[in-house]
Design an enzyme around this catalytic site. Structure first.
Site, PDB file in Angstrom:
ATOM      1  N   MET A  77      -0.352   3.443   0.248  1.00 39.58           N
ATOM      2  CA  MET A  77       0.966   3.751  -0.298  1.00 39.58           C
ATOM      3  C   MET A  77       1.901   2.541  -0.243  1.00 39.58           C
ATOM      4  O   MET A  77       1.591   1.527   0.390  1.00 39.58           O
ATOM      5  CB  MET A  77       1.579   4.923   0.468  1.00 39.58           C
ATOM      6  N   HIS A  78       3.046   2.680  -0.911  1.00 39.18           N
ATOM      7  CA  HIS A  78       4.225   1.815  -0.759  1.00 39.18           C
ATOM      8  C   HIS A  78       4.123   0.443  -1.417  1.00 39.18           C
ATOM      9  O   HIS A  78       5.132  -0.254  -1.514  1.00 39.18           O
ATOM     10  CB  HIS A  78       4.571   1.593   0.725  1.00 39.18           C
ATOM     11  N   ASP A 233      -2.788   8.035   0.269  1.00 41.50           N
ATOM     12  CA  ASP A 233      -3.965   8.115   1.127  1.00 41.50           C
ATOM     13  C   ASP A 233      -3.912   9.271   2.113  1.00 41.50           C
ATOM     14  O   ASP A 233      -4.909   9.999   2.287  1.00 41.50           O
ATOM     15  CB  ASP A 233      -4.224   6.793   1.839  1.00 41.50           C
TER      16      ASP A 233
END
Length: 480
Positions: A77-78, A233
């Protein structure tokens, strides 16, 4: 059949399952991380495509893919993947564990609107502060940004030609109205961006597009293969392990660590540093405590003493001991829950003549265990509770570690039967939902092989050690 692609930090995994959710084949392709400066962590998106191509080629070599009906995506992520109007990548992707934008994160978080709308602290690892760092430090790059994509969604763009994300991953950008499950125009405007810079949103179990003909022909798939929204995830792993209903939770001991609890209601409490995100299924959310170095801490110690992680945990045996004088704080790259401290760093204290390698190993496992307890208490402070806790990830192979966690939390820890129930499996389940229209009933909790019970005689020792751990953190913070 259905495929799950999980774009991790150290590799990409492709998994093929049949209609009975039996794993037919799996392949992996490695990835590397570039750290050109302290606090930086980057990858080239081109490497993701190479890894995906390699993994899919491996699946096609292992089994016929002609019966595949759907592909699901999971991923780290991110990450800030910045594209121009021609969909060219403008710079290396800044990853989830890149903390260079801590000043930008603090500035955004100082505006109450961000917590009010997103339900979360603006952490340095999130996407918005990274893009603000680019705006400040690489203005020529920022001026060319036409689209901001998360890592797995860059894979989707390659697979389908569509710029699409889904709710669980989008919730980690700091631009999503997490309660309304939609982009916040107000927060985007505060970043000098607009909805046009963002991908279209779908639910994780919905179709986001179909596979491009060129790729379908390459791998022997039909032209109407659906690509599901998928999940970040952790949300995808939750679908893989069946944690989709309130009262269920899992503890993941991977590179980073996560204590993840499913919820059927949106109940944020940003001040706790608990992450409140959308789940990968419609009308559901989740809360999680995140500690940034779980098995990463053990691997660090293994390198320090010239061994490997499995050998170190094996030396401890299966009989849990009370925590000793040696104490480890696992803040190798900062910490999220509950501290939100990108600058803090780890420590190994209480060393004495009697400290040997095994004592150090135990201290590392205990330190991560105390970080789990910190997240557990933070979740409890928001009103989130659960009565089932499932362990996943590489660290869950250590019975000693699981006994420490069960004793620290005073809660049994369930271990699934041998098998892969991670992000790739969850992504494949989401592909099944998108392709068939089925719901969460196809994501049951797997059969449990064993239950690790708390060692009641050691509960008070772990409570006392937890107190020392927190005192050590306070002292360490004063030095950082």
């Amino acid at each position: 059949m259905f495929i799950g692609l999980d774009l991790g930090t150290s590799g990409l995994k492709a998994l093929l399952i049949d209609e009975d959710q039996t794993v037919i084949a799996e392949t992996t392709a490695p990835l590397t991380v570039s750290r050109p400066h302290p606090g930086w962590s980057e990858q080239s998106p081109a490497d993701w495509l190479t890894a995906a191509s390699t993994a899919m080629d491996g699946l096609a070599a292992a089994a016929s893919l002609s019966a595949v009906r759907g592909i699901g995506l999971s991923g780290q992520m991110h990450g800030a993947t910045l594209l121009d109007t021609a969909e060219n990548v403008l710079r290396p992707c800044m990853l989830w564990n890149d903390t260079r934008s801590h000043a930008e994160a603090a500035a955004l978080d100082g505006d109450p609107a961000w917590r009010e709308i997103t339900g979360n602290i603006v952490f340095p690892g999130f996407t918005a502060p990274k893009v603000m760092w680019v705006k400040k430090n690489e203005p020529d790059v920022f001026a060319q940004v036409a689209k901001v994509l998360l890592p797995k969604d860059y894979l989707r763009l390659w697979l389908t030609g569509e710029a699409v994300s889904e709710m669980s991953d989008a919730a980690g950008t700091s631009w999503l109205d997490t309660g309304k499950r939609d982009w916040s125009d107000a927060l985007l405007a505060k970043s000098d961006l607009s909805r046009d810079h963002m991908p279209r949103l779908v639910e994780g179990s919905e179709a986001s597009g179909t596979l491009r003909k060129e790729l379908a022909d390459r791998w022997g798939l039909s032209a109407d293969v659906v690509v599901a929204g998928g999940g970040g995830d952790n949300a995808a792993s939750a679908v893989g392990v069946g944690v989709v209903n309130a009262g269920d939770a899992f503890i993941s001991l991977g590179t980073s660590g996560v204590l993840f609890a499913a919820s059927d209601a949106y109940q944020p409490d940003a001040a706790t540093a608990v992450h409140t995100f959308c789940h990968a299924l419609p009308g559901t959310w989740h809360q999680m405590g995140v500690f940034l170095a779980a098995t990463d801490s053990l691997n660090w110690y293994a390198r320090l003493v010239g061994s490997d992680a499995a050998a170190l945990t094996g030396e401890l045996g299966d009989t849990l001991r009370a925590p000793g004088r040696t104490m480890f704080l696992p803040y190798l790259g900062g910490e999220r829950t509950p501290h939100n401290d990108a600058q803090i760093r780890g420590s190994l204290t209480g060393l004495e003549h009697a400290t040997d390698r095994a004592a150090g190993t135990a201290a590392v496992l205990e330190g991560v265990t105390f970080a789990v307890r910190d997240s557990f208490d933070a979740l409890a402070s928001t009103g989130t509770s659960f009565d089932r806790l499932i362990a996943v990830g590489g660290g869950s192979r250590s019975d000693y570690w699981l006994k420490a966690i069960a004793t620290s939390l005073d809660m049994p820890v369930q271990v699934p039967v041998a098998g892969d129930f991670g992000g790739a499996f969850g992504a494949a389940r989401l592909a099944m939902m998108a392709a068939t229209g089925a719901g969460a009933e196809i994501a049951p909790i797997p059969q449990i092989s064993k239950v690790v019970e708390p060692v009641k005689d050691l509960t008070s020792a772990f409570v006392a050690a937890q107190s020392r751990y927190r005192q050590t953190y306070q002292a360490l913070r004063g030095l950082s």
